[in-house]
Design a protein around this motif. Structure first.
Motif, PDB file in Angstrom:
ATOM      1  N   LEU A  21       0.938  -1.143  -0.027  1.00  0.00           N
ATOM      2  CA  LEU A  21       0.057  -0.003   0.104  1.00  0.00           C
ATOM      3  C   LEU A  21       0.901   1.452   0.070  1.00  0.00           C
ATOM      4  O   LEU A  21       1.954   1.462   0.882  1.00  0.00           O
ATOM      5  N   THR A  22       0.765   2.111  -0.910  1.00  0.00           N
ATOM      6  CA  THR A  22       1.669   3.136  -1.190  1.00  0.00           C
ATOM      7  C   THR A  22       0.519   4.641  -1.342  1.00  0.00           C
ATOM      8  O   THR A  22      -0.477   4.342  -2.060  1.00  0.00           O
ATOM      9  N   MET A  23       1.229   5.717  -0.593  1.00  0.00           N
ATOM     10  CA  MET A  23       0.654   6.831  -0.957  1.00  0.00           C
ATOM     11  C   MET A  23       1.506   7.957  -1.397  1.00  0.00           C
ATOM     12  O   MET A  23       2.532   7.976  -0.762  1.00  0.00           O
ATOM     13  N   PHE A  24       1.169   8.913  -2.264  1.00  0.00           N
ATOM     14  CA  PHE A  24       1.907   9.792  -2.828  1.00  0.00           C
ATOM     15  C   PHE A  24       1.400  11.115  -2.311  1.00  0.00           C
ATOM     16  O   PHE A  24       0.302  11.443  -2.753  1.00  0.00           O
ATOM     17  N   VAL A  25       2.225  11.848  -2.108  1.00  0.00           N
ATOM     18  CA  VAL A  25       1.748  13.385  -1.751  1.00  0.00           C
ATOM     19  C   VAL A  25       2.521  14.472  -2.538  1.00  0.00           C
ATOM     20  O   VAL A  25       3.843  14.357  -2.559  1.00  0.00           O
ATOM     21  N   PRO A  26       1.934  15.516  -3.128  1.00  0.00           N
ATOM     22  CA  PRO A  26       3.005  16.481  -3.717  1.00  0.00           C
ATOM     23  C   PRO A  26       3.717  17.265  -2.717  1.00  0.00           C
ATOM     24  O   PRO A  26       3.014  17.768  -1.633  1.00  0.00           O
ATOM     25  N   LEU A  37       6.148  12.908  -2.450  1.00  0.00           N
ATOM     26  CA  LEU A  37       6.631  12.226  -1.663  1.00  0.00           C
ATOM     27  C   LEU A  37       5.827  10.824  -1.236  1.00  0.00           C
ATOM     28  O   LEU A  37       4.700  10.893  -1.487  1.00  0.00           O
ATOM     29  N   ALA A  38       6.491   9.665  -1.043  1.00  0.00           N
ATOM     30  CA  ALA A  38       5.939   8.580  -0.897  1.00  0.00           C
ATOM     31  C   ALA A  38       5.848   8.060   0.301  1.00  0.00           C
ATOM     32  O   ALA A  38       6.671   8.065   1.222  1.00  0.00           O
ATOM     33  N   PHE A  39       4.706   7.449   0.675  1.00  0.00           N
ATOM     34  CA  PHE A  39       4.585   6.800   1.895  1.00  0.00           C
ATOM     35  C   PHE A  39       4.251   5.390   1.781  1.00  0.00           C
ATOM     36  O   PHE A  39       3.254   5.103   1.210  1.00  0.00           O
ATOM     37  N   LEU A  55      -2.043  14.147   7.561  1.00  0.00           N
ATOM     38  CA  LEU A  55      -0.445  14.245   8.058  1.00  0.00           C
ATOM     39  C   LEU A  55       0.550  14.309   6.913  1.00  0.00           C
ATOM     40  O   LEU A  55       1.337  15.027   6.952  1.00  0.00           O
ATOM     41  N   ALA A  56       0.192  13.236   6.049  1.00  0.00           N
ATOM     42  CA  ALA A  56       1.161  13.076   4.862  1.00  0.00           C
ATOM     43  C   ALA A  56       1.253  14.261   4.003  1.00  0.00           C
ATOM     44  O   ALA A  56       2.214  15.012   3.541  1.00  0.00           O
ATOM     45  N   GLU A  57      -0.108  14.823   3.848  1.00  0.00           N
ATOM     46  CA  GLU A  57      -0.133  16.197   2.947  1.00  0.00           C
ATOM     47  C   GLU A  57       0.683  17.259   3.716  1.00  0.00           C
ATOM     48  O   GLU A  57       1.246  17.909   3.075  1.00  0.00           O
ATOM     49  N   ALA A  58       0.636  17.417   5.191  1.00  0.00           N
ATOM     50  CA  ALA A  58       1.304  18.495   5.759  1.00  0.00           C
ATOM     51  C   ALA A  58       2.740  18.506   5.501  1.00  0.00           C
ATOM     52  O   ALA A  58       3.498  19.183   5.552  1.00  0.00           O
ATOM     53  N   MET A  59       3.116  16.978   5.574  1.00  0.00           N
ATOM     54  CA  MET A  59       4.537  16.572   5.622  1.00  0.00           C
ATOM     55  C   MET A  59       5.044  17.215   4.246  1.00  0.00           C
ATOM     56  O   MET A  59       6.202  17.580   4.022  1.00  0.00           O
ATOM     57  N   GLY A  60       4.385  16.887   3.191  1.00  0.00           N
ATOM     58  CA  GLY A  60       4.412  17.383   1.884  1.00  0.00           C
ATOM     59  C   GLY A  60       4.751  18.699   1.679  1.00  0.00           C
ATOM     60  O   GLY A  60       5.774  19.223   1.126  1.00  0.00           O
ATOM     61  N   SER A  61       3.972  19.626   2.275  1.00  0.00           N
ATOM     62  CA  SER A  61       4.034  21.001   2.233  1.00  0.00           C
ATOM     63  C   SER A  61       5.388  21.516   3.056  1.00  0.00           C
ATOM     64  O   SER A  61       6.150  22.090   2.601  1.00  0.00           O
ATOM     65  N   LEU A  62       5.580  21.030   4.155  1.00  0.00           N
ATOM     66  CA  LEU A  62       6.795  21.191   5.259  1.00  0.00           C
ATOM     67  C   LEU A  62       8.059  20.908   4.430  1.00  0.00           C
ATOM     68  O   LEU A  62       9.018  21.697   4.184  1.00  0.00           O
ATOM     69  N   ALA A  63       8.060  19.616   3.650  1.00  0.00           N
ATOM     70  CA  ALA A  63       9.301  19.146   3.137  1.00  0.00           C
ATOM     71  C   ALA A  63       9.582  20.144   1.901  1.00  0.00           C
ATOM     72  O   ALA A  63      10.538  20.400   1.841  1.00  0.00           O
ATOM     73  N   ALA A  64       8.465  20.512   1.106  1.00  0.00           N
ATOM     74  CA  ALA A  64       8.581  21.683   0.090  1.00  0.00           C
ATOM     75  C   ALA A  64       9.365  22.748   0.632  1.00  0.00           C
ATOM     76  O   ALA A  64      10.164  23.451   0.270  1.00  0.00           O
ATOM     77  N   LEU A  65       8.855  23.344   2.006  1.00  0.00           N
ATOM     78  CA  LEU A  65       9.407  24.639   2.467  1.00  0.00           C
ATOM     79  C   LEU A  65      10.876  24.389   2.895  1.00  0.00           C
ATOM     80  O   LEU A  65      11.596  25.043   2.577  1.00  0.00           O
ATOM     81  N   LEU A  66      11.055  23.259   3.526  1.00  0.00           N
ATOM     82  CA  LEU A  66      12.479  22.810   3.955  1.00  0.00           C
ATOM     83  C   LEU A  66      13.651  22.795   2.693  1.00  0.00           C
ATOM     84  O   LEU A  66      14.694  23.461   2.869  1.00  0.00           O
TER      85      LEU A  66
END
Ligand code: ADP
Length: 331
Positions: A21-26, A37-39, A55-66
């Motif tokens: 099972l995989t989830m991709f977030v932009p 980002l893949a989970f 949470l995954a979407e928030a991490m996607g946004s945060l990763a983009a900012l970082l």
């Protein structure tokens, strides 16, 4: 971590994504997609919960900012390194100019002394031993040659002094000796000197002032007037006059040197105060052709450091007026 096709773990991650099972977030920055980002779910997990998705979407946004912050700080570091390198290169250039100038100045001083000595000795000969006409002729020729060498040396001295001034200006070590000075007197002195040096030219001085006190470095102000005057003389035909005007402009004293040379367009006027700038197509009409395009830059620096301003009024085909002001001291 972003794992693309070139990453060593790509195959491993790829097969994981295939098997479970995989989830991709932009990872978005505004409208721009900068990555994905893949989970991967644990084997026992059948679906991702709503909380996990948020949470995954928030991490996607945060990763983009970082990632963006990292990119910006790298860019800034690179710019800083470039700036440091440029500063160092400029400092090295100035140190080089300083050394070269002083190396040139020493032999010039020696040659000047020797030429003066030789001229004096020859002059004494004309009054004594050299009695035949041939002797007198040779002495005269030698004196003419010496006078020519002295003039050439004068020009070299001016160039070397300009280079020294430039390196002092660039390294912020140009020192001015400010004293109360009578500008009328300074202008008169320079005009007299120029008249002596270029007796074939008409140089006129117009002023209604008897005395104009300024707080300035006398030698440096004379240098500026001399530069304006020699430019006016060299860029105009020898048949044309040069006029010097001295007067008041509010709280400022104003000196203006007017010539009837080629004149400059507004576009040409823009760059003349920059260092090493010489206007293309403007040629020396009389006197020496030597010039590095430093004089006006130095004039501007000298005048501004004494609280004044420089400027030009000019019309192509009709000549130019170069002026400067200095704060007047009321006594
Ligand atoms: P330079 O040693 O070349 O004369 P300056 O800094 O004094 O250096 O002058 C810069 C340039 O401005 C000159 O090369 C010349 O092209 C132009 N210029 C200066 N004075 C005049 C003038 N009176 N008339 C026309 N052009 C001038």
């Amino acid at each position: 971590m972003i794992i693309d096709r070139t990453h060593p773990s790509y195959q491993q991650v790829h097969s994981l994504a295939e098997s479970g099972l995989t989830m991709f977030v932009p990872m978005r920055l505004g409208e721009t997609l900068i990555g994905i980002l893949a989970f991967y779910a644990q084997e026992s997990q059948e679906h991702f919960s709503d909380e996990q998705q948020v949470l995954a979407e928030a991490m996607g946004s945060l990763a983009a900012l970082l990632i963006e912050r990292e990119r910006l700080s790298m860019t800034r570091e690179e710019a800083f390194t470039r700036e440091l390198a440029a500063k160092e290169a400029a400092q090295q250039m100035d140190a080089f100019l300083g050394i070269v100038s002083h190396e040139l100045k020493t032999p010039i001083t020696v040659i000047k002394g020797n030429l003066q000595l030789a001229a004096r000795k020859l002059l004494r000969l004309t009054q004594g031993v050299a009695s035949t006409e041939d002797d007198m002729e040779s002495v005269k020729t030698a004196l003419t040659l010496l006078a020519r060498s002295q003039r050439q040396l004068g020009m070299q001295t001016r160039l070397v002094n300009d280079l020294i001034d430039i390196s002092r200006i660039q390294t912020n070590s140009l020192e001015l000796q400010l004293n109360l000075q009578d500008l009328v007197h300074l202008v008169q002195e320079v005009v007299e000197d120029q008249r002596m040096l270029t007796s074939n030219r008409q140089v006129t001085l117009h002023t209604s002032e008897q005395e104009l006190q300024v707080l300035a470095d006398g030698g440096r102000v004379e240098q500026v007037i001399t530069n304006y005057l020699t430019n006016a003389l060299k860029y105009s035909e020898s048949s044309k006059p040069v006029e010097v005007n001295l007067g008041l402009e509010g709280a400022m004293a104003r000196v203006a040197v007017r010539d009837y040379g080629p004149g400059l367009t507004l576009e040409q006027q823009q760059y003349i105060w920059e260092r090493f700038h010489r206007v293309p197509g403007i040629s020396v009409k009389s006197g020496s052709g030597i010039g590095l395009g430093l004089g006006l830059y130095i004039c501007k620096q000298l005048i501004e450091r004494q609280g004044g301003q420089v400027g030009i009024e000019s019309t192509p085909g009709q000549g130019s007026t170069f002026w400067f002001t200095l704060p007047r001291v009321q006594t």
